[in-house]
Write an enzyme that holds these catalytic residues in place. Structure first.
Site, PDB file in Angstrom:
ATOM      1  N   HIS A 187       0.793  -1.235   0.000  1.00  0.00           N
ATOM      2  CA  HIS A 187       0.000   0.000   0.000  1.00  0.00           C
ATOM      3  C   HIS A 187       0.819   1.274   0.000  1.00  0.00           C
ATOM      4  CE1 HIS A 187      -3.997  -1.856   0.824  1.00  0.00           C
ATOM      5  NE2 HIS A 187      -3.271  -2.758   1.462  1.00  0.00           N
ATOM      6  N   LYS A 190      -8.499  13.951   4.388  1.00  0.00           N
ATOM      7  CA  LYS A 190      -7.603  12.787   4.407  1.00  0.00           C
ATOM      8  C   LYS A 190      -6.612  12.993   5.544  1.00  0.00           C
ATOM      9  CE  LYS A 190      -6.549  13.893   0.068  1.00  0.00           C
ATOM     10  NZ  LYS A 190      -6.631  12.664  -0.695  1.00  0.00           N
ATOM     11  N   ARG A 191      -5.800  11.961   5.884  1.00  0.00           N
ATOM     12  CA  ARG A 191      -4.760  12.150   6.885  1.00  0.00           C
ATOM     13  C   ARG A 191      -3.890  13.348   6.497  1.00  0.00           C
ATOM     14  NH1 ARG A 191      -4.239   8.255  11.206  1.00  0.00           N
ATOM     15  NH2 ARG A 191      -2.307   9.367  11.584  1.00  0.00           N
ATOM     16  N   LYS A 242       0.711  14.584   0.983  1.00  0.00           N
ATOM     17  CA  LYS A 242      -0.654  14.833   0.507  1.00  0.00           C
ATOM     18  C   LYS A 242      -0.883  16.329   0.240  1.00  0.00           C
ATOM     19  CE  LYS A 242      -2.545  10.807   2.958  1.00  0.00           C
ATOM     20  NZ  LYS A 242      -3.158   9.924   1.939  1.00  0.00           N
ATOM     21  N   THR A 272      -8.549   6.552  -2.213  1.00  0.00           N
ATOM     22  CA  THR A 272      -9.905   6.030  -2.394  1.00  0.00           C
ATOM     23  C   THR A 272     -10.917   7.140  -2.146  1.00  0.00           C
ATOM     24  OG1 THR A 272      -9.735   5.165  -0.148  1.00  0.00           O
ATOM     25  CG2 THR A 272      -9.496   3.581  -1.935  1.00  0.00           C
ATOM     26  N   LYS A 309     -14.586   8.273  -3.974  1.00  0.00           N
ATOM     27  CA  LYS A 309     -15.842   8.583  -3.281  1.00  0.00           C
ATOM     28  C   LYS A 309     -16.360   9.959  -3.704  1.00  0.00           C
ATOM     29  CE  LYS A 309     -13.998   5.857   0.424  1.00  0.00           C
ATOM     30  NZ  LYS A 309     -13.123   5.854   1.604  1.00  0.00           N
TER      31      LYS A 309
HETATM   32  C1  26V Z   1       2.881   5.004   6.451  1.00  0.00           C
HETATM   33  C2  26V Z   1       3.932   5.836   6.748  1.00  0.00           C
HETATM   34  C3  26V Z   1       4.952   5.370   7.699  1.00  0.00           C
HETATM   35  C4  26V Z   1       6.162   6.256   7.851  1.00  0.00           C
HETATM   36  C5  26V Z   1       5.929   7.699   7.586  1.00  0.00           C
HETATM   37  C6  26V Z   1       5.112   8.017   6.401  1.00  0.00           C
HETATM   38  C7  26V Z   1       3.976   7.091   6.154  1.00  0.00           C
HETATM   39  C8  26V Z   1       2.943   7.483   5.324  1.00  0.00           C
HETATM   40  C9  26V Z   1       1.887   6.652   5.062  1.00  0.00           C
HETATM   41  C10 26V Z   1       1.861   5.407   5.607  1.00  0.00           C
HETATM   42  C11 26V Z   1       0.662   4.555   5.316  1.00  0.00           C
HETATM   43  C12 26V Z   1       0.939   3.340   4.565  1.00  0.00           C
HETATM   44  C13 26V Z   1      -0.236   2.448   4.373  1.00  0.00           C
HETATM   45  C14 26V Z   1      -1.469   3.110   3.803  1.00  0.00           C
HETATM   46  O1  26V Z   1      -2.378   3.443   4.515  1.00  0.00           O
HETATM   47  N1  26V Z   1      -1.517   3.254   2.492  1.00  0.00           N
HETATM   48  C15 26V Z   1      -2.685   3.772   1.809  1.00  0.00           C
HETATM   49  O2  26V Z   1      -3.438   2.661   1.327  1.00  0.00           O
HETATM   50  C16 26V Z   1      -4.610   3.044   0.621  1.00  0.00           C
HETATM   51  C17 26V Z   1      -5.366   1.793   0.280  1.00  0.00           C
HETATM   52  O3  26V Z   1      -4.646   1.034  -0.626  1.00  0.00           O
HETATM   53  C18 26V Z   1      -4.251   3.869  -0.598  1.00  0.00           C
HETATM   54  O4  26V Z   1      -5.430   4.280  -1.237  1.00  0.00           O
HETATM   55  C19 26V Z   1      -3.422   5.081  -0.187  1.00  0.00           C
HETATM   56  O5  26V Z   1      -2.976   5.777  -1.338  1.00  0.00           O
HETATM   57  C20 26V Z   1      -2.227   4.640   0.648  1.00  0.00           C
HETATM   58  O6  26V Z   1      -1.523   5.764   1.161  1.00  0.00           O
END
Ligand code: 26V
Length: 840
Positions: A371, A562-563, A568, A670, A674
């Protein structure tokens, strides 16, 4: 006995409710109120009514659940096991009512009892067992698997505290615990008899068993996993699956020796240590370094889930050789990667399989979804921690690695760099186990979540592994469930769509394309705008209640939800808002398009820069919203505590969808789907699924701007900073100067110095570099908004062309290309859907 015949009947709006059914539902609710809640109608609170109604509804779902469960076992069907540390479900009440087709009868029954259904839905706390996209995707997938009649179980952890509650105090984010279980959870069924032991630590004894490499693990610590099941009902109530969440407890909850010695607290220390495992959800955007509790969570849920599915398989098939024929295990990101080593341990150590056969079964059973490509997000664990917590698993990983590295050596003899790059152990900065590499090697399919992301996976993080194991990487573009994100969130639009596209549109989203013929029709446009206006009025009301800010529903609602993360680029959005504010002040008489900028999102508690961005948005909002020169033509609001339920109000009210990540950094997104499905026009970069959204809605119906992923790579390689971009753009330079000089923080002029510094110097996320292009795209949006018929047409065409982004389509692809499980046949596509993508 509840009458199951009620399920699956989906009355049209206005259709009268059956009197018998009505009487029965009223009786069921009153019965629950008395016998499950212990109150009579006179003394019941709103929450009591909610609990009683939810329990009455659950009964009807459980009947269906038990019968489909029996059918699928009798038929010996293959089952999908979706392992995920996150399920971001939100509320279940309206979703379940809608899928069961019971909304009208429950509404009428409650009405007769003097209770409003819409009041009750607000009593349900969001189940926020996830951080963002990854967790919400798991929730959409659960609903789609049930809709497509795929026997499936979602496995996760029953966290006591979900994602923190966000409170904004003087513009700053503060975090508070989310006590979602405090008043009870009517959806879950505790299964005290479904318990498994999960071990940690200790030592490993090797047995010389005719070269079989078996080992006996003597653990140092044991916890117990207990199951809680939540039924997830699919569309039209035809199929129901379980979400099985594990709760941790000590097998020895009270140490009587310690208790009798007078140390009452110490006597339950074991219990507290065990319970810590399911106490809270970890934030996903913090670096995972050294967090032992997180690794304990990962092994805890992997071990309990695999024990559960192996037991189920043994009870039906009597042996494990056929596991891959009856079980498909999907790993949602690397958090459940330990499944590779744990399944090997179960097969080799506990069931006497030879290594090679065990390996074949493991690889054929497991598959993994990636992801994110962000290097800082790729999970690794220190070898030393692994050895202490999971000594046998580390040995198994070493053995997998040595066979895997031998393959690498055979393929590229003498290439040390290649071996180092594909190794399961990172030797560069202290030895660490790489969970992404482990999942890649141990799974038969590895998928990305959008076309671009899957391409980039092959070119970047998994480049070398892709060469060693060609054909494993595949793409499965994300999707969303239309039941929640259209039918439940936007009932007015749904009604209109039923009228134009026919009832079948509820089962077959490809029928949305029937809207195309009406896209320019004046009367239809008016109806469509009326729905949007209604939704905007509802959101305006919420904004006024929560923030005491008045916004005009006739203004353009510009939404970024979003987060909060640098990639982003909420910063790009607020920077452009500052430039717009300055321009309005320069020429207050000009005919500005009235805009409301709506932000919502949480920042990880430890992510200081993201929290400063929230403060900047709020500080800018305070000044802009109260400036009489602006006279309401620009309003900025930050809605606190973004969650699924808030999204359900904001999304149907959006005109413009901000999808503006630095190209190459958003795996899919996603929220973008939406918003487009609800008629918002996207302003976005060529990133993640935005690219596929453009391909489907047509380039004329989306506003694309900015650098592409390749440009970003090149620019970073060149080591360019923001100097040139700022020199070229007086507008940008002025906006940054205002931030840096404290124009929005007169009480603390240096507050945003670090933000101004980032924008002027490294500009890693290309905010300054993309500013002019973004600004121009926004002015293009203003111009389009001024021609309402053309805007509305583009908005309608967005809705009409979104069928591809249904999670039913995504799950169908997983089922056919990864899991090899049969699905309910797709409805016959309409003619033009067969022709392919929408034109311009
Ligand atoms: C993790 C981390 C960890 C270290 C610092 C930066 C950072 C940024 C984001 C994440 C999240 C990783 C996992 C995640 O939630 N990915 C999301 O998954 C969604 C479903 O597939 C996708 O639509 C998003 O684009 C993706 O960011």
């Amino acid at each position: 006995m509840p009458d199951q015949a009620f399920t699956g009947t989906h009355p049209s709006p206005g259709q009268p409710v059956d009197e018998l059914a009505l009487a029965e539902i009223k009786g069921a609710i009153l019965g629950k109120l008395r016998l499950a809640i212990g109150k009579d109608a006179g003394m019941a609170t709103r929450h009591d009514w909610y609990m009683a109604t939810a329990l009455a509804l659950r009964d009807r779902i459980v009947h269906r659940w038990l019968s489909v469960e029996k059918q699928s076992y009798d038929a010996g069907r293959k089952r999908v096991y979706y392992l995920s540390l996150e399920f971001l479900i939100g509320r279940l009440f309206t979703d379940a009512l809608n899928n069961m087709g019971l909304m009208p009868v429950f509404e009428a029954a409650l009405g007769d009892l003097g209770v409003g259904l819409s009041d009750l839905r607000k009593c349900e706390p969001d189940a926020a067992l996830g951080n963002g996209g990854l967790g919400r995707l798991a929730a959409c997938f659960m609903e789609s698997m049930a809709t497509l009649s795929i026997p499936a179980i979602g496995y996760g952890i029953r966290y006591h505290f979900g994602l923190f509650r966000q409170i904004i105090s003087h513009g700053w984010q503060q975090e508070y615990p989310d006590e979602w279980l405090r008043l009870g959870n009517p959806w879950e069924l505790q299964r005290p008899e479904v318990v498994y032991l999960v071990h940690f630590g200790g030592s490993v004894e090797h047995v010389d068993d005719k070269g079989r490499d078996r080992a006996i693990w003597h653990p140092g610590e044991t916890v117990q996993a207990m199951a809680y099941d939540t039924p997830i009902v699919g569309w039209r109530g035809q199929y129901v699956n379980a979400l099985r969440l594990w709760s941790a407890q000590s097998p020895d909850p009270l140490n009587l020796d310690v208790f009798n010695s007078g140390d009452y607290l110490g006597a339950s220390a074991e219990q507290a240590r065990a319970e810590a495992i399911c106490k809270f959800l970890y934030p996903n955007d913090e670096s995972p370094a050294g967090r032992e509790l997180r690794l304990r969570q990962e092994y805890f849920f992997v071990s309990a889930s695999l024990q559960d599915l192996v037991k189920r398989h043994l009870s039906s098939d009597g042996q494990l050789r056929s596991l891959a024929m009856k079980a498909a295990v999907q790993l949602n990101d690397t958090h459940p990667s330990l499944a590779v080593a744990e399944l090997m341990r179960i097969l080799v150590d506990l069931h006497n399989f030879r290594w090679e056969e065990a390996w074949k079964i493991t690889v054929a059973t497991l598959s993994y979804t990636n992801h994110t490509l962000l290097p800082e997000a790729l999970e690794t664990w220190p070898v030393e921690l692994f050895e202490r917590l999971l000594p046998r698993h580390l040995e198994i990983i070493y053995r997998i690695n040595s066979i895997h590295l031998a393959l690498a050596e055979a393929r590229y003899p003498g290439d040390i760099d290649f071996r180092a790059s594909v190794s399961l152990i990172d030797e560069r900065s202290g030895r660490r186990v790489r969970m992404g590499q482990l999942a890649f090697v141990g799974c038969h399919r590895i998928n990305g979540v959008s076309a671009m992301h899957s391409e980039l996976m092959q070119d970047t993080v998994f480049h070398d592994l892709h060469h060693l194991y060609p054909g494993r990487i595949t793409n499965k573009t994300n999707g969303i469930t239309f039941r929640r994100w259209l039918m439940v969130a936007n009932p007015k639009l749904t009604e209109l769509l039923r009228e134009i596209c026919g009832e079948a549109v509820l089962d077959d989203p490809s029928r949305l394309e029937l809207l195309e013929a009406r896209a320019s029709d004046h009367a239809f446009q008016q109806q469509f705008r009326k729905v949007k206006h209604h939704n905007k009025t509802m959101l305006a009301r919420l904004i006024s209640e929560r923030l005491d800010v008045l916004v005009d529903p006739a203004a353009l609602f510009d939404v970024q939800i979003k987060r909060i993360h640098e990639y982003k680029r909420q910063l790009l959005n607020i920077l452009e808002a500052i430039a717009l504010y300055q321009a309005i002040r320069d020429e207050p008489q000009k005919d500005w398009v009235p805009r409301v900028k709506i932000f919502a999102g949480k920042a990880a508690a430890s992510y200081r820069f993201a929290k400063l961005i929230i403060k900047l948005i709020n500080d800018v909002a305070a000044i802009v919203n109260n400036d009489p020169v602006v006279a309401g033509r620009l309003k900025i609001v930050f809605l606190p505590d973004y969650n699924v339920s808030l999204a359900e109000v904001i999304i149907p009210a959006a005109d413009l969808s901000e999808q503006i990540s630095t190209a190459g950094m958003e795996a899919s997104g996603t929220g973008n789907m939406k918003l487009a499905l609800n008629g918002a026009i996207t302003i976005g970069t060529l990133d993640g699924a935005n690219i596929e959204i453009r391909d489907h809605v047509g380039a004329d119906n989306i506003a694309i701007f900015g650098m592409e992923a390749m440009d970003v790579t090149v620019r970073r390689k060149q080591g360019l900073d923001a100097t040139d971009a700022i020199r070229r753009s007086p507008r940008l330079s002025r906006a940054i100067n205002a931030i840096g000089a404290g124009a929005f923080s007169p009480d603390d002029p240096d507050r945003f110095a670090s933000i101004a510094h980032a924008l002027r110097n490294l500009d890693y996320y290309m905010v300054s570099a993309d500013f002019d292009s973004y600004h121009a795209a926004q002015r293009g949006i203003d111009a389009r908004w001024q021609v309402q018929p053309a805007w509305t047409r583009a908005s309608i065409l967005n809705v009409a062309r979104m069928a591809f982004f249904s999670s039913d389509r995504t799950i169908r692809e997983y089922a056919e290309e990864i899991w090899n499980v049969p699905v309910r046949p797709a409805p016959t596509p309409t003619l033009s859907a067969q022709r392919g993508l929408a034109g311009g």
